[in-house]
Motif scaffolding. Structure first.
Motif, PDB file in Angstrom:
ATOM      1  N   UNK A  16      71.640 106.693 -77.679  1.00 51.86           N
ATOM      2  CA  UNK A  16      71.000 105.350 -78.117  1.00 51.86           C
ATOM      3  C   UNK A  16      69.466 105.482 -77.715  1.00 51.86           C
ATOM      4  N   UNK A  17      68.620 104.793 -78.607  1.00 52.28           N
ATOM      5  CA  UNK A  17      67.164 104.525 -78.329  1.00 52.28           C
ATOM      6  C   UNK A  17      66.922 102.935 -78.234  1.00 52.28           C
ATOM      7  N   UNK A  18      67.988 102.034 -78.853  1.00 52.66           N
ATOM      8  CA  UNK A  18      67.657 100.685 -78.970  1.00 52.66           C
ATOM      9  C   UNK A  18      68.692  99.567 -78.490  1.00 52.66           C
ATOM     10  N   UNK A  19      68.968  98.604 -79.404  1.00 58.49           N
ATOM     11  CA  UNK A  19      69.582  97.506 -79.007  1.00 58.49           C
ATOM     12  C   UNK A  19      71.175  97.947 -78.347  1.00 58.49           C
ATOM     13  N   UNK A  42      76.377 107.886 -71.576  1.00 53.70           N
ATOM     14  CA  UNK A  42      75.528 107.245 -72.500  1.00 53.70           C
ATOM     15  C   UNK A  42      74.086 107.832 -72.299  1.00 53.70           C
ATOM     16  N   UNK A  43      73.370 108.478 -73.232  1.00 55.47           N
ATOM     17  CA  UNK A  43      72.370 109.038 -73.267  1.00 55.47           C
ATOM     18  C   UNK A  43      71.213 108.617 -73.878  1.00 55.47           C
ATOM     19  N   UNK A  44      69.990 108.407 -73.232  1.00 55.79           N
ATOM     20  CA  UNK A  44      68.902 107.794 -74.049  1.00 55.79           C
ATOM     21  C   UNK A  44      67.608 108.384 -73.684  1.00 55.79           C
ATOM     22  N   UNK A  91      75.777 109.620 -82.215  1.00 53.78           N
ATOM     23  CA  UNK A  91      74.338 109.083 -82.393  1.00 53.78           C
ATOM     24  C   UNK A  91      74.708 107.427 -82.710  1.00 53.78           C
ATOM     25  N   UNK A  92      73.815 106.711 -82.210  1.00 50.53           N
ATOM     26  CA  UNK A  92      73.981 105.258 -82.582  1.00 50.53           C
ATOM     27  C   UNK A  92      72.637 104.666 -82.374  1.00 50.53           C
ATOM     28  N   UNK A  93      71.497 104.685 -83.257  1.00 51.01           N
ATOM     29  CA  UNK A  93      70.493 104.277 -83.151  1.00 51.01           C
ATOM     30  C   UNK A  93      69.714 105.095 -82.409  1.00 51.01           C
ATOM     31  N   UNK A  94      69.748 106.455 -82.266  1.00 49.36           N
ATOM     32  CA  UNK A  94      69.319 107.487 -81.539  1.00 49.36           C
ATOM     33  C   UNK A  94      68.056 107.949 -82.411  1.00 49.36           C
TER      34      UNK A  94
END
Ligand code: GRF
Length: 192
Positions: A16-19, A42-44, A91-94
């Protein structure tokens, strides 16, 4: 593999990168008995990702990587994925593009959710582009991740009607609601 109610679930990492609304939704889905996956990591790319709070909430291991050196970051991620025996990536908003080398070295399935009816509107600002073009339909797509951006094989899509009153924010909300149904459905489709 994790033993859960006698069923082996596929060890999964979410990037993720966001919400993180999709992350939260996938975590909840992973906990139901029929889910083929468990969320183990979880990776960001940024500590500012609000969705990181779900790591604490659901007691899932999280790791943030600094992308100043892209190659180094990807190498470190691959090492961690191996260490944690991760077999599947969602990937989920990555907001980083995985390199062809990363995809090849991981060697297992990677999927992504994109807020448009691909192949229409690859990349960013999908909702404002759809409204600007006076499209009647928007939607979301879950697809395999290939080296070319938003171009991997499509797994599932869901259409959403655009009304005359919609603006990018209202459309985003409508599409996101469908994303939360589509992502688990796509995971079920892959593994069943
Ligand atoms: C979603 O619209 C998804 O389709 C796109 O990025 C957004 C992520 O939202 N790839 P969230 O962080 O899951 O709420």
């Amino acid at each position: 593999m994790e033993k859960l109610t006698g069923l082996k679930k596929i060890k999964t990492a979410v990037f993720i990168s966001g919400t993180g609304s999709n992350l939260k939704n996938i975590i909840k889905f992973s906990k139901i008995k029929k889910s083929p996956i468990s969320i183990n990591l979880i990776i960001s790319n940024t500590c500012l990702a609000k969705g990181l709070k779900y790591a604490e909430q659901f007691k899932i291991k999280k790791k943030i990587f600094n992308f100043k050196d892209y190659n180094k970051a990807e190498k470190k991620i691959l090492i961690l994925l191996k260490k944690e025996k991760i077999e599947f990536i969602c990937l989920a908003g990555y907001m980083k593009i995985l390199s062809a080398g990363f995809i090849k070295k991981f060697g297992k399935k990677i999927i992504n959710i994109h807020p448009s009816l691909l192949p229409k509107y690859k990349g960013l600002n999908t909702h404002s582009r759809a409204i600007k073009n006076k499209d009647k339909l928007a939607g979301c797509t879950v697809h395999y991740v290939a080296a070319k951006l938003d171009s991997g094989k499509i797994i599932l899509q869901k259409k959403v009607k655009i009304s005359a009153r919609d603006n990018p924010a209202s459309l985003k909300k409508k599409v996101l609601k469908q994303e939360h149904k589509l992502y688990p459905a796509a995971i079920m489709k892959i593994f069943n």
